[in-house]
Design a protein around this motif. Structure first.
Motif, PDB file in Angstrom:
ATOM      1  N   ASN A 148      19.716  70.079  80.562  1.00 21.06           N
ATOM      2  CA  ASN A 148      19.549  69.862  79.131  1.00 21.06           C
ATOM      3  C   ASN A 148      19.963  71.102  78.356  1.00 21.06           C
ATOM      4  O   ASN A 148      19.950  72.222  78.879  1.00 21.06           O
ATOM      5  CB  ASN A 148      18.078  69.541  78.808  1.00 21.06           C
ATOM      6  N   VAL A 197      10.889  62.808  72.901  1.00 26.39           N
ATOM      7  CA  VAL A 197      12.297  63.045  73.228  1.00 26.39           C
ATOM      8  C   VAL A 197      12.586  62.506  74.624  1.00 26.39           C
ATOM      9  O   VAL A 197      11.682  62.246  75.421  1.00 26.39           O
ATOM     10  CB  VAL A 197      12.646  64.548  73.167  1.00 26.39           C
ATOM     11  N   SER A 198      13.881  62.361  74.907  1.00 25.30           N
ATOM     12  CA  SER A 198      14.351  61.990  76.244  1.00 25.30           C
ATOM     13  C   SER A 198      15.089  63.174  76.841  1.00 25.30           C
ATOM     14  O   SER A 198      15.785  63.906  76.142  1.00 25.30           O
ATOM     15  CB  SER A 198      15.281  60.777  76.169  1.00 25.30           C
ATOM     16  N   LEU A 199      14.923  63.344  78.158  1.00 25.06           N
ATOM     17  CA  LEU A 199      15.553  64.472  78.847  1.00 25.06           C
ATOM     18  C   LEU A 199      16.424  63.985  79.996  1.00 25.06           C
ATOM     19  O   LEU A 199      16.248  62.882  80.518  1.00 25.06           O
ATOM     20  CB  LEU A 199      14.477  65.421  79.398  1.00 25.06           C
ATOM     21  N   PRO A 213      13.404  63.893  85.254  1.00 26.55           N
ATOM     22  CA  PRO A 213      13.461  63.585  83.817  1.00 26.55           C
ATOM     23  C   PRO A 213      12.841  62.248  83.436  1.00 26.55           C
ATOM     24  O   PRO A 213      12.499  62.040  82.281  1.00 26.55           O
ATOM     25  CB  PRO A 213      14.962  63.605  83.509  1.00 26.55           C
ATOM     26  N   THR A 214      12.690  61.330  84.387  1.00 28.86           N
ATOM     27  CA  THR A 214      12.112  60.015  84.069  1.00 28.86           C
ATOM     28  C   THR A 214      10.664  59.892  84.525  1.00 28.86           C
ATOM     29  O   THR A 214      10.088  58.813  84.471  1.00 28.86           O
ATOM     30  CB  THR A 214      12.944  58.902  84.731  1.00 28.86           C
ATOM     31  N   PRO A 226       6.713  60.566  79.860  1.00 25.78           N
ATOM     32  CA  PRO A 226       7.192  60.706  78.476  1.00 25.78           C
ATOM     33  C   PRO A 226       7.199  62.186  78.094  1.00 25.78           C
ATOM     34  O   PRO A 226       6.307  62.949  78.486  1.00 25.78           O
ATOM     35  CB  PRO A 226       6.146  59.926  77.657  1.00 25.78           C
ATOM     36  N   TRP A 227       8.199  62.584  77.329  1.00 27.85           N
ATOM     37  CA  TRP A 227       8.341  63.988  76.936  1.00 27.85           C
ATOM     38  C   TRP A 227       8.090  64.149  75.446  1.00 27.85           C
ATOM     39  O   TRP A 227       8.444  63.279  74.650  1.00 27.85           O
ATOM     40  CB  TRP A 227       9.738  64.502  77.270  1.00 27.85           C
TER      41      TRP A 227
END
Length: 323
Positions: free
Chosen positions: A103, A97-99, A46-47, A50-51
């Motif tokens: 999720n 967005v952040s994931l 997830p890091t 960028p999403w």
């Protein structure tokens, strides 16, 4: 406050070749009261990038498909799409967005029946997969009939594509993929192993894998299989020779046609005394000349030599000194 971008018109700029998708869902407004649809999804890293959440209103290919004029979406409890972002002139909405690893996205269409909205979440991966042959090592000389082959695949962002068409493993240009236990789910890393029957000679193993962003990683390793013993010829003095000299040159020629002689493996013994350090050793021969006179009588020679694949040959012979 969430930043967002509205794109008007009928097209999206072409996506970078390294774009990959971790979520995609098409929603169609049905009759009756609005219904919230909840969809869980997983992300490998997830890091790692960028999403971007991309909402496609209606269809970019078929303009007859109805757009929605109002919709909401929450991602992990955070509102990412709001009703005031939608109208019949909006074709695409993109929101950073952040994931997390696990999720949940919840979407509700509030437009008239028939409206369609496609929501996808994409990232960017600019680093291709890494392929490393752990066994055999490059340039290795082996004397095995069966090779234990191990290849390590890693991709830290998009992850490895489990589609069999994305993976190729060959031996001397012929596929041996079926011999390796596959991975069946997207993953950041995989170690594949196989037992491969080997003929003597030079070989090359090759592996290629695509990640979920379509990027390609590959690696090859060359090695040689040699199961043939080295040869010892032209022994001196000849076996059972009778010599009338007390300081004869003792040695032989050595050869190996596949991996070659390993000079550090050569051991020469005279009358059970190691004289290797006093000898001249090359890739093709060894010779020793005593610095003191040998006594009259029988003398024993033992010569051991190995090739670079560790195949070893030992020969013993005798000669007699009578001065």
């Amino acid at each position: 406050m969430l930043a967002f971008a509205l794109t008007l018109g009928q097209g999206i700029p072409p996506a970078a070749c390294a774009e990959f998708r971790v979520f995609k869902q098409k929603y169609i407004r049905q009759t009756g009261a609005p219904v919230t649809q909840t969809d869980p999804f997983l992300v490998l890293n997830p890091t790692g990038t960028p999403w971007t959440l991309r909402a496609i209103n209606g269809s970019l290919e078929d303009t007859s498909i109805e757009k929605v004029s109002s919709s909401t979406s929450t991602l992990n409890g955070v509102e990412v799409l709001r009703p005031n972002q939608f109208n019949q002139q909006v074709s695409v909405i993109e929101v950073p967005v952040s994931l997390g690893s696990a999720n949940t996205i919840a979407t509700q269409l509030r437009s008239k029946p028939g409206g369609q909205l496609t929501v996808e979440i994409v990232g960017q991966d600019t680093i291709p997969p890494v392929v490393v042959w752990q066994q055999p090592s490059a340039g290795r000389f082996l004397n095995t009939a069966t090779l234990s082959a191990t290849v390590r695949l890693t991709d830290d962002v998009a992850g490895l594509n489990p589609d069999p068409a994305s993976l190729a493993i060959t031996l001397n240009g012929q596929s041996v993929l079926a011999a390796f236990a596959p991975f069946t789910q997207p993953t950041l890393s995989a170690t594949l192993q196989a037992q491969l029957p080997m003929a003597e000679g030079a070989h090359t193993l090759f592996a290629r894998i695509r990640d979920l962003a379509g990027q390609l990683g590959e690696a090859a390793v060359a090695f040689t299989v040699d199961r043939t013993l080295p040869t010892i010829t032209q022994r001196a003095p000849a076996a059972d020779a009778l010599l009338q000299q007390s300081r004869p040159t003792i040695g032989a020629n050595v050869a190996d046609s596949l991996s070659g002689i390993n000079p550090s493996s050569v051991r020469l013994r005279l009358d059970d005394v190691d004289v290797t350090m006093q000898s001249t050793v090359t890739n093709t021969s060894i010779s020793f000349t005593p610095t003191t006179n040998l006594s009259d009588g029988l003398h024993a020679v033992e010569l051991t030599v190995a090739d670079r694949a560790t195949n070893a040959t030992t020969e013993q012979w005798n000669f007699t000194v009578d001065v």
